[in-house]
Design a protein around this motif. Structure first.
Motif, PDB file in Angstrom:
ATOM      1  N   PHE A  10      37.879  29.571  49.892  1.00 59.58           N
ATOM      2  CA  PHE A  10      38.890  29.886  48.878  1.00 59.58           C
ATOM      3  C   PHE A  10      40.257  29.337  49.241  1.00 59.58           C
ATOM      4  O   PHE A  10      40.566  29.079  50.417  1.00 59.58           O
ATOM      5  CB  PHE A  10      38.970  31.398  48.630  1.00 59.58           C
ATOM      6  N   TYR A  12      44.247  30.303  48.566  1.00 58.28           N
ATOM      7  CA  TYR A  12      45.104  31.427  48.185  1.00 58.28           C
ATOM      8  C   TYR A  12      46.554  30.959  48.202  1.00 58.28           C
ATOM      9  O   TYR A  12      47.021  30.402  49.205  1.00 58.28           O
ATOM     10  CB  TYR A  12      44.897  32.577  49.163  1.00 58.28           C
ATOM     11  N   TRP A 207      39.058  40.723  47.776  1.00 57.04           N
ATOM     12  CA  TRP A 207      39.726  40.026  46.667  1.00 57.04           C
ATOM     13  C   TRP A 207      40.816  40.906  46.072  1.00 57.04           C
ATOM     14  O   TRP A 207      41.911  40.432  45.746  1.00 57.04           O
ATOM     15  CB  TRP A 207      38.722  39.671  45.580  1.00 57.04           C
ATOM     16  N   LEU A 210      43.916  40.777  48.242  1.00 58.47           N
ATOM     17  CA  LEU A 210      44.698  39.548  48.099  1.00 58.47           C
ATOM     18  C   LEU A 210      45.528  39.567  46.813  1.00 58.47           C
ATOM     19  O   LEU A 210      46.650  39.055  46.779  1.00 58.47           O
ATOM     20  CB  LEU A 210      43.777  38.330  48.103  1.00 58.47           C
ATOM     21  N   LYS A 211      44.998  40.160  45.767  1.00 55.80           N
ATOM     22  CA  LYS A 211      45.721  40.222  44.495  1.00 55.80           C
ATOM     23  C   LYS A 211      46.913  41.178  44.558  1.00 55.80           C
ATOM     24  O   LYS A 211      47.967  40.917  43.968  1.00 55.80           O
ATOM     25  CB  LYS A 211      44.776  40.680  43.375  1.00 55.80           C
ATOM     26  N   ALA A 227      51.528  37.163  44.790  1.00 49.95           N
ATOM     27  CA  ALA A 227      50.289  36.394  44.773  1.00 49.95           C
ATOM     28  C   ALA A 227      50.262  35.596  43.475  1.00 49.95           C
ATOM     29  O   ALA A 227      50.427  36.161  42.389  1.00 49.95           O
ATOM     30  CB  ALA A 227      49.088  37.326  44.845  1.00 49.95           C
ATOM     31  N   LEU A 230      44.422  32.383  43.191  1.00 43.28           N
ATOM     32  CA  LEU A 230      43.288  32.562  44.092  1.00 43.28           C
ATOM     33  C   LEU A 230      42.109  31.804  43.501  1.00 43.28           C
ATOM     34  O   LEU A 230      41.560  32.201  42.470  1.00 43.28           O
ATOM     35  CB  LEU A 230      42.951  34.043  44.264  1.00 43.28           C
ATOM     36  N   VAL A 232      38.366  30.448  44.111  1.00 46.16           N
ATOM     37  CA  VAL A 232      37.215  30.781  44.951  1.00 46.16           C
ATOM     38  C   VAL A 232      36.053  29.835  44.642  1.00 46.16           C
ATOM     39  O   VAL A 232      35.630  29.700  43.486  1.00 46.16           O
ATOM     40  CB  VAL A 232      36.769  32.240  44.714  1.00 46.16           C
ATOM     41  N   GLU A 284      38.687  31.197  39.176  1.00 47.82           N
ATOM     42  CA  GLU A 284      40.074  31.535  39.448  1.00 47.82           C
ATOM     43  C   GLU A 284      40.230  33.043  39.268  1.00 47.82           C
ATOM     44  O   GLU A 284      40.192  33.557  38.156  1.00 47.82           O
ATOM     45  CB  GLU A 284      41.009  30.774  38.490  1.00 47.82           C
TER      46      GLU A 284
END
Length: 286
Positions: A10, A12, A207, A210-211, A227, A230, A232, A284
């Motif tokens: 991924f 980021y 996930w 990360l968001k 953020a 992302l 993936v 995405e």
């Protein structure tokens, strides 16, 4: 919990406005930079810390979601819990006891089964190689670091107040960059996930972290961190269907302004989906 049966890679992206995303203690806590290019850097350790903090808040250290590396933790005390477990305590063979303690730690601590850990500092619980690994995040363009003088209208001691005749001002410094868009690359091994017990549920929580993790980690020093993207890549197999670097090359980040970038809108992010190798799909999530 569902077993992870796919490799993932991924990309980021996150940005910072008027803040210090990751201070360098060896440089007076100035924002980290590549000395040769001026590109900003954020360490993988910094990002993992934010993931840990988010999981700790979201799950409240519930069963299976404790955090090994948490604030003010004494790591050997955490390892002792594994050796005090009834199933582990009854094992006589040293190697088998270590293996059982390792399984206990993976089962109970989210960050161990996600990122791995060295747990041989006291009672031995072995070492774990985590399925998720991150690179340093690097800014797309060079960043301009700045130091700002700040004033506090108070002092710490009566002696300081006396020296200032009651003026009571304290000078300080604050380091920021005006803007930086950072790109981090990550890798998720299904093979290592099976060894640690990292599951599909754990992946969805990652996930989610990360968001949302920057919204759980606000501070005056960090400015506005967000953020932004992302991307993936999911492989059809455990071992993967294409080299990670070839997939990362499909994601292009290009500046769309002649002036210094000051927001994510000053960049275009594109993904060459037509060039995806067979057996790989892209999504995405941000």
């Amino acid at each position: 919990m569902a077993t992870l049966n796919n490799r993932f890679d991924f990309v980021y992206m996150f940005d910072v406005q008027d803040g210090n995303p990751n201070g360098d203690p060896d440089a007076g806590n100035l924002p980290r930079i590549d000395a040769e290019t001026g590109m900003g850097l954020v360490t993988d350790v910094c990002l993992k810390r934010k993931v840990r903090n988010y999981v700790q808040i979201a799950k409240g250290l519930s069963d299976g979601f404790d955090i090994f590396i948490k604030e003010k933790a004494v790591l050997n005390d955490e390892i002792d819990k594994a050796h005090d477990d009834s199933e582990v305590k009854g094992i006589k063979d040293a190697k088998e006891k270590t293996a059982a303690a390792r399984r206990f730690m993976c089962k109970n601590y989210y960050d161990i089964r996600t990122f791995g850990a060295v747990m041989s500092t006291g009672k031995n619980a072995g070492q774990v190689r985590g399925p998720i690994q991150l690179t340093f995040a690097r800014s797309v363009d060079a960043v301009a670091t700045a130091e700002h003088s700040i004033t506090r209208i108070a002092v710490a001691t009566p002696g300081e107040a006396e020296k200032q005749n009651g003026e009571n001002h304290t000078m300080g410094r604050k380091a920021t960059i005006p803007y930086g868009l950072y790109v981090c690359h990550g890798f998720i091994s299904a093979n290592l996930a099976r060894q640690t017990g990292f599951s599909e549920e754990d992946l969805q929580l990652f996930w989610e972290a990360l968001k949302n993790m920057f919204d759980m980690d606000r501070s005056a020093a960090r400015g506005l961190m967000s953020a932004q993207k992302l991307v993936v890549f999911k492989h059809d197999s455990v071992l993967g269907n294409a080299p990670a670097n070839k997939l990362f090359d499909l994601v292009k980040v290009e500046k769309n302004t002649d002036s210094a970038p000051r927001s994510f809108k000053d960049y275009n992010v594109t993904i060459d989906k037509d060039a995806l190798p067979s057996g790989v799909t892209v999504e995405e999530l941000i």
